[in-house]
Design a protein around this motif. Structure first.
Motif, PDB file in Angstrom:
ATOM      1  N   GLU A  36       0.829  -1.202   0.000  1.00 54.20           N
ATOM      2  CA  GLU A  36       0.000   0.000   0.000  1.00 54.20           C
ATOM      3  C   GLU A  36       0.863   1.250   0.000  1.00 54.20           C
ATOM      4  N   LEU A  37       1.927   1.193   0.784  1.00 59.44           N
ATOM      5  CA  LEU A  37       2.827   2.339   0.889  1.00 59.44           C
ATOM      6  C   LEU A  37       3.523   2.624  -0.432  1.00 59.44           C
ATOM      7  N   THR A  38       3.989   1.561  -1.113  1.00 55.55           N
ATOM      8  CA  THR A  38       4.691   1.780  -2.373  1.00 55.55           C
ATOM      9  C   THR A  38       3.760   2.381  -3.428  1.00 55.55           C
ATOM     10  N   GLU A  39       2.496   1.994  -3.420  1.00 59.28           N
ATOM     11  CA  GLU A  39       1.548   2.547  -4.380  1.00 59.28           C
ATOM     12  C   GLU A  39       1.401   4.058  -4.194  1.00 59.28           C
ATOM     13  N   VAL A  40       1.294   4.474  -2.939  1.00 53.55           N
ATOM     14  CA  VAL A  40       1.162   5.909  -2.657  1.00 53.55           C
ATOM     15  C   VAL A  40       2.461   6.631  -2.965  1.00 53.55           C
ATOM     16  N   ARG A  41       3.580   6.002  -2.605  1.00 54.06           N
ATOM     17  CA  ARG A  41       4.871   6.630  -2.875  1.00 54.06           C
ATOM     18  C   ARG A  41       5.050   6.889  -4.372  1.00 54.06           C
ATOM     19  N   GLU A  42       4.708   5.900  -5.182  1.00 52.55           N
ATOM     20  CA  GLU A  42       4.895   6.039  -6.616  1.00 52.55           C
ATOM     21  C   GLU A  42       4.025   7.153  -7.189  1.00 52.55           C
ATOM     22  N   MET A  43       2.794   7.264  -6.718  1.00 47.05           N
ATOM     23  CA  MET A  43       1.923   8.350  -7.181  1.00 47.05           C
ATOM     24  C   MET A  43       2.500   9.710  -6.814  1.00 47.05           C
ATOM     25  N   PHE A  44       2.937   9.833  -5.566  1.00 49.79           N
ATOM     26  CA  PHE A  44       3.459  11.114  -5.090  1.00 49.79           C
ATOM     27  C   PHE A  44       4.765  11.483  -5.781  1.00 49.79           C
ATOM     28  N   GLU A  45       5.661  10.501  -5.934  1.00 47.65           N
ATOM     29  CA  GLU A  45       6.964  10.851  -6.513  1.00 47.65           C
ATOM     30  C   GLU A  45       6.841  11.199  -7.995  1.00 47.65           C
ATOM     31  N   LEU A  46       6.000  10.493  -8.713  1.00 48.71           N
ATOM     32  CA  LEU A  46       5.790  10.833 -10.120  1.00 48.71           C
ATOM     33  C   LEU A  46       5.249  12.260 -10.252  1.00 48.71           C
ATOM     34  N   ARG A  47       4.361  12.622  -9.347  1.00 53.28           N
ATOM     35  CA  ARG A  47       3.816  13.983  -9.331  1.00 53.28           C
ATOM     36  C   ARG A  47       4.919  14.998  -9.015  1.00 53.28           C
ATOM     37  N   SER A  48       5.751  14.681  -8.039  1.00 48.55           N
ATOM     38  CA  SER A  48       6.824  15.598  -7.638  1.00 48.55           C
ATOM     39  C   SER A  48       7.879  15.723  -8.730  1.00 48.55           C
ATOM     40  N   ALA A  49       8.241  14.607  -9.354  1.00 53.41           N
ATOM     41  CA  ALA A  49       9.250  14.636 -10.415  1.00 53.41           C
ATOM     42  C   ALA A  49       8.770  15.484 -11.592  1.00 53.41           C
ATOM     43  N   ALA A  50       7.488  15.366 -11.916  1.00 53.43           N
ATOM     44  CA  ALA A  50       6.928  16.172 -12.999  1.00 53.43           C
ATOM     45  C   ALA A  50       6.965  17.661 -12.641  1.00 53.43           C
ATOM     46  N   SER A  51       6.787  17.976 -11.368  1.00 50.20           N
ATOM     47  CA  SER A  51       6.810  19.376 -10.916  1.00 50.20           C
ATOM     48  C   SER A  51       8.210  19.966 -10.999  1.00 50.20           C
ATOM     49  N   PHE A  52       9.230  19.116 -10.897  1.00 47.37           N
ATOM     50  CA  PHE A  52      10.619  19.594 -10.935  1.00 47.37           C
ATOM     51  C   PHE A  52      10.901  20.338 -12.241  1.00 47.37           C
ATOM     52  N   VAL A  53      10.279  19.879 -13.324  1.00 47.67           N
ATOM     53  CA  VAL A  53      10.487  20.488 -14.643  1.00 47.67           C
ATOM     54  C   VAL A  53      10.119  21.968 -14.640  1.00 47.67           C
ATOM     55  N   ASN A  54       9.131  22.310 -13.834  1.00 50.56           N
ATOM     56  CA  ASN A  54       8.604  23.674 -13.847  1.00 50.56           C
ATOM     57  C   ASN A  54       9.321  24.633 -12.900  1.00 50.56           C
ATOM     58  N   LEU A  55      10.326  24.145 -12.185  1.00 50.51           N
ATOM     59  CA  LEU A  55      11.070  25.036 -11.296  1.00 50.51           C
ATOM     60  C   LEU A  55      11.863  26.040 -12.123  1.00 50.51           C
ATOM     61  N   PRO A  56      11.883  27.306 -11.729  1.00 52.18           N
ATOM     62  CA  PRO A  56      12.668  28.304 -12.487  1.00 52.18           C
ATOM     63  C   PRO A  56      14.159  27.987 -12.436  1.00 52.18           C
ATOM     64  N   GLU A  57      14.888  28.481 -13.406  1.00 50.89           N
ATOM     65  CA  GLU A  57      16.315  28.157 -13.513  1.00 50.89           C
ATOM     66  C   GLU A  57      17.118  28.594 -12.300  1.00 50.89           C
ATOM     67  N   ASP A  58      16.677  29.653 -11.624  1.00 45.26           N
ATOM     68  CA  ASP A  58      17.424  30.146 -10.467  1.00 45.26           C
ATOM     69  C   ASP A  58      16.930  29.549  -9.150  1.00 45.26           C
ATOM     70  N   HIS A  59      16.096  28.523  -9.208  1.00 45.62           N
ATOM     71  CA  HIS A  59      15.591  27.895  -7.986  1.00 45.62           C
ATOM     72  C   HIS A  59      16.729  27.139  -7.292  1.00 45.62           C
ATOM     73  N   PRO A  60      16.839  27.259  -5.948  1.00 51.08           N
ATOM     74  CA  PRO A  60      17.920  26.586  -5.198  1.00 51.08           C
ATOM     75  C   PRO A  60      17.940  25.072  -5.387  1.00 51.08           C
ATOM     76  N   ALA A  61      16.820  24.478  -5.755  1.00 51.68           N
ATOM     77  CA  ALA A  61      16.764  23.023  -5.920  1.00 51.68           C
ATOM     78  C   ALA A  61      17.727  22.537  -6.999  1.00 51.68           C
ATOM     79  N   TRP A  62      17.956  23.359  -8.030  1.00 53.93           N
ATOM     80  CA  TRP A  62      18.871  22.936  -9.091  1.00 53.93           C
ATOM     81  C   TRP A  62      20.311  22.890  -8.588  1.00 53.93           C
ATOM     82  N   VAL A  63      20.668  23.833  -7.728  1.00 50.56           N
ATOM     83  CA  VAL A  63      22.011  23.825  -7.122  1.00 50.56           C
ATOM     84  C   VAL A  63      22.159  22.609  -6.213  1.00 50.56           C
TER      85      VAL A  63
END
Length: 295
Positions: A154-181
């Motif tokens: 059950e946990l892995t199913e939720v993890r996979e949904m959340f991480e896929l959503r988060s990974a897709a959001s990474f694309v939209n971070l601005p170039e100067d966002h600290p996450a890229w550093v």
């Protein structure tokens, strides 16, 4: 002071923010309660404030002598939030203890080990208990209940949904966002670990946590980020449970991470999803295999 160093630096920086706006400080017990740390840590903070000429501390009297400057603060990268400190210490404690059902966790011992107040530890444990993996007992004790294969699925199913959503959001971070550093730093750490994999493969667990938490935070969704508490604990159980072929497993995961990181830098949504799904599939297989072998 070594084990309390991060706690001390975090408490010190938060005290500086207080004296930037006031001419006095409360009593040691009150300050400890406000900061969520032990009296020992409070005294260490006051001692340093006195040494650098920020506060005149004479028993109960604490007078602010000057306002803090930027150079008075410890660098942000040297401090963690109190919740991060507690979570990391909690995870290390249960893994060091074998992570077996029935293992006892004592609030007072954990608080003393970290160098903080018991209230902060209790609040963390209460929040964590909602996942059903620990249970409150009398006299400040908690018991680790363990989990089943069904719970893990059950946990892995939720993890996979959340991480896929988060990974897709990474694309939209601005170039100067600290996450890229931060991602570039994490990538370098992966290469360093791979270069000395024979001697350092046991260090993968913490690097894995750092990378996935970085991805989760890209979602800017408090529920996804909060959920990572339970993911961290469960998905790191198998490093304790199953040491068979640990070096090979960790090397494979490191290589999958690097492919995943490369996809994130490419901002190619299809490549990101492919790399993310591949790695999550491997993580699921490793976890379920570990649970099976532990039974």
């Amino acid at each position: 002071m070594a084990k309390q160093n991060t706690v001390f630096k975090d408490a010190y920086n938060r005290t500086l923010k207080r004296i930037a706006e006031t001419d006095t400080l409360p009593s040691e017990p009150e300050l400890g309660s406000l900061l969520g740390v032990s009296r020992t840590t409070v005294r260490a903070v006051l001692t340093r404030l006195g040494e650098v000429g920020l506060v005149a501390w004479d028993k109960r009297s604490k007078t602010v002598l000057r306002r803090p400057q930027a150079e008075d603060y410890f660098p942000e990268e040297e401090t963690d939030s109190l919740s991060d400190i507690i979570e990391r210490s909690f995870m290390r404690r249960i893994l060091a203890g074998g992570a077996q059902p029935g293992m006892q966790i004592n609030e007072l011992e954990l608080a003393r080990e970290i160098g903080i107040g018991t209230t902060s530890v209790r609040e963390f444990l209460i929040r964590f208990s909602r996942f059903g993996l620990i249970e409150k007992r009398p006299n400040s004790h908690w018991v680790l209940k363990g989990f089943t294969r069904e719970f893990a699925l059950e946990l892995t199913e939720v993890r996979e949904m959340f991480e896929l959503r988060s990974a897709a959001s990474f694309v939209n971070l601005p170039e100067d966002h600290p996450a890229w550093v931060e991602l570039r730093l994490v990538e370098a750490q992966h290469h360093e670990l791979l270069a000395d994999i024979d001697h350092r493969f046991t260090e993968f667990s913490e690097l894995d946590e750092r990378f996935h938490l970085l991805v989760q935070r890209a979602s800017s969704n408090r529920f996804i980020i909060d959920f990572y508490d339970i993911i961290t604990i469960v998905f790191h159980y198998h490093y304790q449970w199953n040491k068979t072929n640990a070096r090979a497993r960790n090397q494979r995961a490191l290589e999958e991470h690097l492919d995943y990181i490369s996809a994130l830098f490419s901002r190619d949504a299809a490549a990101i999803e492919k790399a993310c799904r591949r790695h999550l599939k491997s993580a699921r297989e490793t976890l379920l295999q570990s649970i099976q072998e532990a039974v």
